[in-house]
Structure formats: C-alpha cells, structure tokens
Design a protein around this motif. Sequence first.
Motif, short mmCIF file in Angstrom:
data_model
loop_
_atom_site.label_atom_id
_atom_site.label_comp_id
_atom_site.label_asym_id
_atom_site.label_seq_id
_atom_site.Cartn_x
_atom_site.Cartn_y
_atom_site.Cartn_z
N GLY A 16 0.80 -1.37 0.05
CA GLY A 16 -0.02 0.09 0.00
C GLY A 16 0.87 1.29 -0.06
N TYR A 94 -3.56 -5.49 0.26
CA TYR A 94 -3.25 -4.31 -0.20
C TYR A 94 -4.21 -3.18 0.69
N TYR A 109 -5.13 1.13 -6.35
CA TYR A 109 -5.58 -0.15 -5.97
C TYR A 109 -5.76 -0.77 -7.29
N PHE A 112 -2.29 -1.63 -8.81
CA PHE A 112 -1.76 -2.68 -8.20
C PHE A 112 -2.32 -4.07 -8.34
N HIS A 123 -5.12 -11.71 -3.78
CA HIS A 123 -4.97 -10.62 -2.77
C HIS A 123 -6.28 -10.25 -2.09
#
Length: 401
Positions: A16, A94, A109, A112, A123
Amino acid sequence: MNNTPQSVRLHIGIFGDTNVGKSSLFNALTGTDIAITSDISGTTTDSVQKAMELIPFGAVVLVDTAGLNDITPLGKQRTDKTRKVLNRVDLALYLIDGSSFSAEEVDNYHRFSAKIQQRNTPHIAVITKNDLSAENIADFPAIAVSIHQPATINALKQEIVNQLFSIQNANKARETLIGDLLPKGSTVLLVAPIDSAAPKGRLILPQAQLIRDCLDNGCIASIVTEKEVTAALVNLKKVDLVVTDSQVFGEVDKLVPQDIPLTSFSILMARQKGDISELLDGIAAIKSLKNGDKILVSEVCTHNRTHEDIGQVKIPAAMQKITGLQLNFEFTAGRDFPDDLTQYALIVHCGACMITAKEMQSRIIAAKQAKVPITNYGLFLAFASGILKRGTEILERAGIE
C-alpha cells in the motif's frame, strides 16, 4: 531443525501507499512491535518479515513493505524492493487508508490489482483505520479493520486463513518431493557428500527436507556419503530410488546398478519449486552457445565459497569443457537477481531450496519473458555427467515430466 523452513511457508505480503497503516497492521497480526510505526512518511525502509503460526492454517511468513508512493530521497530504491517482494508472496494484502479515502487511492489499488493478477497471486483489499473511515467508503469491496478493534483483526485473519487453504489446495502437487513418485514402503537411499563447504553438525536443507518427506509419505530413508554407497546397496534388501547431491552425480551413477532409479536433490527441488519442462529446455539451449556468451549462475545461498564450490567453480569448468567455448560467467547470490536478463545467453539456477516456489517461478517467468533459457544445477550436472536421461527417468515413469 526445530522450525518449518521459511522457504516452504506460504508468504503474505502487506502493500500500500505510505502511512496507510501497513506496519501497524503487521504488528497487530503478529502480536509484536517488530515493525516501527510513525506518522512520518517512509518510516519502513526495507521489508520486515516474521515467521509465525497462523491458527488454524499453520506456519506462514508475514512481510511488511515500504510504501509504493514513497517520495523520500531513497524512495525509488525502496519501492523497487517492495515490487520485488511481489515476486515471492503467495498472498497480498493491499491497504487503503480509510480516514482519507479518495478516488486516487482507488486508482492506485486498481493499478496494483493489475500487477498482482499478472503474477497469478491472489490478494485481499483492506480498509485500515476503520474507526476513522470516511463516509464514502462503504461501497468499496474490502475488509475494514482497525488496530483498536480486535474483532476486525480477527475477521481479517479468518479471511487470510481461508485464502491460504485455497492456495494450499491449488498447490497440492508441489507439497511433496517423492510422495507421488514412489508407493508407501519404498526405500530411498540418500547420498550426501561431506566436502569443505558442508556445514558442520547439520544437513543441508534439501537433505533434511527429503528425509522428512520420506517420513511423511511412509518411505524408508537411509543416508550415506558417496564412499558408503556400495556397502549400503549390499546391506539394504532393496532400494527403490537413490537421490544424490549433484556434485557427485557421475561417481554415484557408476556405483548404482542401472535397474535402480537415480536422481538428485536439485532435480527433485526443480520439479517442486519451478517448471521442470522449462528447465529441461534450458539444457537443450547449451548446444546453441557461442564464444563470448554471458552465462548467469544464480545461487540463493550466501555461504562462503571454496575451491570446491559448485556454482562458482564446478559449473563454469564443466560448461567450458563441454562446449569448448570461452564463456563469460556472472554470479548472483541471495535475493539479488538482475532486472535485465536479456544480456545473458543462459541462466543456471540453484535448486532454490532457500526461496519459495513462488519466487522461483517468478524468476523462470522473467527469464521466459526475456527469451533467455534457464536451467538448474542438478539438471546441468546430470547433463555434464552424461546421465540426464537417467536422472529424470523417475519423473518420466510417473508421467510428470
């Protein structure tokens, strides 16, 4: 060994932006104060990890990382290290700061998420600081937590456990070294040479892992050095498989009758940790090498090197003898693995006993994307000894290769 090796534990990474509460969550999940927490941006400089037992799943490793948007003077180096952690985790968390939820964080986000999907890594999206959450966060699909609300931490732990069991079930075939190759009651003879690099007072990790794998799968394990192989074969009523250290492959091949399957610790590790087909293709590429080609020899262990070292001495010597070429060798150790692989004509990797299957597979994928053939120590040394076919025959019999 009293603890499960980190290389066979599933790894969970916390990712993050800076100051979203990664280190605070790390401490809450581990029940420790290992990670330093602060309101100052960029407090976490290098990844911090802890081996732990996550009940009811079992042994795992939790990894805290530096913020992906670190703009401090050393920010680029920190974020580069964080991205490399992505290559070795089995599950990613995350984190998004619930107290400052914004469209920009949602965009971060999604970027990612795209990267992690390329690695086929599951995730969990986590909203931190749930007690301070902004009103517009309710519709975002994530687990909301607060380190001041133990029930939310427990709920996150349960979701992590659920995901880990799914990952474990998907990777069931990789859990054993020989359990799917031999029936219960089989006898396995392990050959472990003791040279100047062998650690005093203990076995190296692949040897210890194979002994445990034999126990787990109802097989009988005996272990000798190469000097006692003949005596062991005489004393044992039957031997169903001989597994040797790669450096004495040729010598042991001459001692073991052809009707007894023979392989190496490194070949078994290659199958468990990597992609055996891709690594075998790397052997075929040796015929295409040219004078002056650059070869990368990558070993994860960082032990002291000696005149008998496999990676830095024996493999280069054997490679040049086989090819008759003048080749240039570069060496990496530990987690140092080049970002640019296109400069190499071939990569020869160790058995990867000290890294996770995820990290080894990431390295194989990187080599494949760079169109650079990759193989491993055991396969190459079997090839160099003229016994590659015999060394992989046990895999062929099981229909695995």
